[in-house]
Scaffold this motif. Structure first.
Motif, mmCIF file in Angstrom:
data_model
loop_
_atom_site.group_PDB
_atom_site.id
_atom_site.type_symbol
_atom_site.label_atom_id
_atom_site.label_comp_id
_atom_site.label_asym_id
_atom_site.label_seq_id
_atom_site.Cartn_x
_atom_site.Cartn_y
_atom_site.Cartn_z
ATOM 1 N N VAL A 90 -0.240 -3.748 -5.876
ATOM 2 C CA VAL A 90 -0.293 -2.433 -5.235
ATOM 3 C C VAL A 90 -1.763 -2.172 -4.906
ATOM 4 O O VAL A 90 -2.556 -1.836 -5.787
ATOM 5 C CB VAL A 90 0.281 -1.338 -6.142
ATOM 6 C CG1 VAL A 90 0.143 0.024 -5.470
ATOM 7 C CG2 VAL A 90 1.740 -1.622 -6.455
ATOM 8 N N GLY A 96 3.750 1.467 -2.594
ATOM 9 C CA GLY A 96 3.364 1.628 -3.990
ATOM 10 C C GLY A 96 4.155 0.811 -4.990
ATOM 11 O O GLY A 96 4.372 1.248 -6.128
ATOM 12 N N SER A 145 0.838 -1.186 0.000
ATOM 13 C CA SER A 145 0.000 0.000 0.000
ATOM 14 C C SER A 145 0.880 1.245 0.000
ATOM 15 O O SER A 145 1.127 1.836 -1.040
ATOM 16 C CB SER A 145 -0.953 -0.013 1.196
ATOM 17 O OG SER A 145 -1.825 1.096 1.140
ATOM 18 N N CYS A 146 1.444 1.607 1.148
ATOM 19 C CA CYS A 146 2.186 2.875 1.237
ATOM 20 C C CYS A 146 3.453 2.891 0.394
ATOM 21 O O CYS A 146 3.923 3.953 -0.007
ATOM 22 C CB CYS A 146 2.507 3.206 2.698
ATOM 23 S SG CYS A 146 3.555 1.997 3.521
ATOM 24 N N THR A 169 1.343 -1.613 5.006
ATOM 25 C CA THR A 169 0.368 -0.541 4.938
ATOM 26 C C THR A 169 0.779 0.522 5.939
ATOM 27 O O THR A 169 1.236 0.189 7.041
ATOM 28 C CB THR A 169 -1.066 -1.049 5.201
ATOM 29 O OG1 THR A 169 -1.985 0.044 5.105
ATOM 30 C CG2 THR A 169 -1.202 -1.705 6.572
ATOM 31 N N TYR A 217 -3.622 0.186 -3.109
ATOM 32 C CA TYR A 217 -3.509 1.490 -2.468
ATOM 33 C C TYR A 217 -4.849 1.931 -1.856
ATOM 34 O O TYR A 217 -4.902 2.378 -0.718
ATOM 35 C CB TYR A 217 -3.035 2.515 -3.497
ATOM 36 C CG TYR A 217 -2.253 3.653 -2.903
ATOM 37 C CD1 TYR A 217 -1.009 3.440 -2.327
ATOM 38 C CD2 TYR A 217 -2.763 4.947 -2.920
ATOM 39 C CE1 TYR A 217 -0.279 4.481 -1.784
ATOM 40 C CE2 TYR A 217 -2.044 5.995 -2.387
ATOM 41 C CZ TYR A 217 -0.811 5.761 -1.810
ATOM 42 O OH TYR A 217 -0.096 6.793 -1.270
#
Length: 337
Positions: free
Chosen positions: A226, A204, A201-202, A275, A228
């Motif tokens: 990914v 990317g 998530s973070c 995340t 997000y």
């Protein structure tokens, strides 16, 4: 090449040496374009106009060759401005020439190690008790790694010194300067014949990018997602709406489900998920910027680590990526020394 590339012309004027078409440099430039199956631009001719007495330094990574000029009591080296090209030319072309010209330099050898997971001052403290006779030691930082430089004249002493340094740093991961933490991680999983899937998530996709920079990553990496937005976490990884509403996307529960979801979808031995809040916005009192959860799922269960990182968005994403790679490099337990 553009009109503001003034180094060669400045050298020509400074030493009173006219610019001439250097046949060796010309062939190097044209051969580069032949390999790419492209026609050179007329401006590329400037790259093989060199001062009359110049000794050519081939460029293995680009079009513009470098050159040496010998002056009374002085040897001057000129390189293109692209850092990676210059580094390659120094290693492959300049240093061998200097060793031939100045044999005494060849008696000194250097070993460089990169360390992740221990700060530079702590490394210095840990090594202060190590006996490293006949060795000069230096330190540098290439965030977030520390570079240890060992210099000596005796190759056998250097080998022993490297082993002593690795043994003195059990809390970190040490690897040669020419390698990367991603390669250490891949090699570790490949030795165990393990497959890996990622849910990011973070970061990317930064973890997947670091791994796929290494040739042969497909022997380990099965897939990377990914995820997000919350909808992606829900659709691809099975993170329920109720979990997201109760705990939030940046939480232990979400990271755990992400890792388990990607592992189940891929059928891989390991599922790793991250995340977090990279900032500069999005933080709160309970979950400030730099809050990251890293989860690793395997057949033994799922472990989740809560990271509290600081700095810029780029720094937080970089630290998260490196921490994830470190977990894979250490998997299942003790790390690479």
């Amino acid at each position: 090449p553009t009109e503001d590339d003034l180094t060669t012309a400045a050298a020509s004027e400074a030493f009173g040496l006219p610019l001439v078409e250097n046949e060796q440099a010309r062939e190097l430039v044209l051969e580069h374009f032949r390999r790419l199956r492209r026609e050179p631009h007329p401006a590329n001719r400037r790259q093989y106009l060199l001062p009359r007495t110049a000794e050519v330094l081939p460029n293995p990574l680009g079009t513009a060759p470098g050159f040496l000029l010998e002056q009374p009591s002085c040897l001057l080296a000129f390189f293109p401005g692209v850092p990676r090209e210059m580094r390659a030319m120094v290693e492959q072309e300049l240093l061998p020439r200097l060793r031939r010209r100045f044999p005494a330099l060849s008696t000194w050898q250097e070993v460089r190690l990169r360390v992740f997971g221990i700060s530079e001052p702590e490394i210095e403290r840990l090594l202060s008790d190590s006996r490293l006779p006949e060795i000069e030691i230096g330190f540098g930082v290439d965030f977030p790694e520390t570079v240890i430089k060992l210099r000596g004249r005796n190759p056998e002493v250097l080998v022993r010194a490297e082993a002593a340094v690795r043994a003195a740093l059990p809390g970190g991961i040490c690897y040669p300067d020419g390698a990367s933490l991603a390669k250490v991680a891949l090699d570790n999983l490949a030795r165990q014949n393990l497959s890996l899937s990622l849910a990011e998530s973070c970061t990317g996709g930064l973890i997947a990018a670091a791994l796929t920079d290494i040739p042969g990553a497909s022997r380990v990496l099965e897939r990377g997602a990914v995820t997000y937005a919350n909808s992606a976490k829900n659709d691809w990884l099975g993170v329920s709406t109720s979990l997201l509403e109760k705990h939030g996307a940046v939480s232990e529960a979400c990271a755990r489900t992400m890792a388990e979801g990607i592992r189940a979808a891929a059928g891989s031995d390991i599922g790793l998920a991250v995340t977090g809040i990279a900032g500069p916005d999005g933080g709160s009192a309970g979950k400030p910027v730099g809050t990251v959860f890293l989860a690793l799922a395997d057949n033994e269960g799922t472990r989740v680590e809560h990271l509290a990182l600081g700095g810029s968005r780029q720094r937080i994403r970089r630290l998260t990526t490196m921490t994830a790679l470190a977990r894979l490099a250490r998997y299942p337990g003790e790390g690479t020394k």
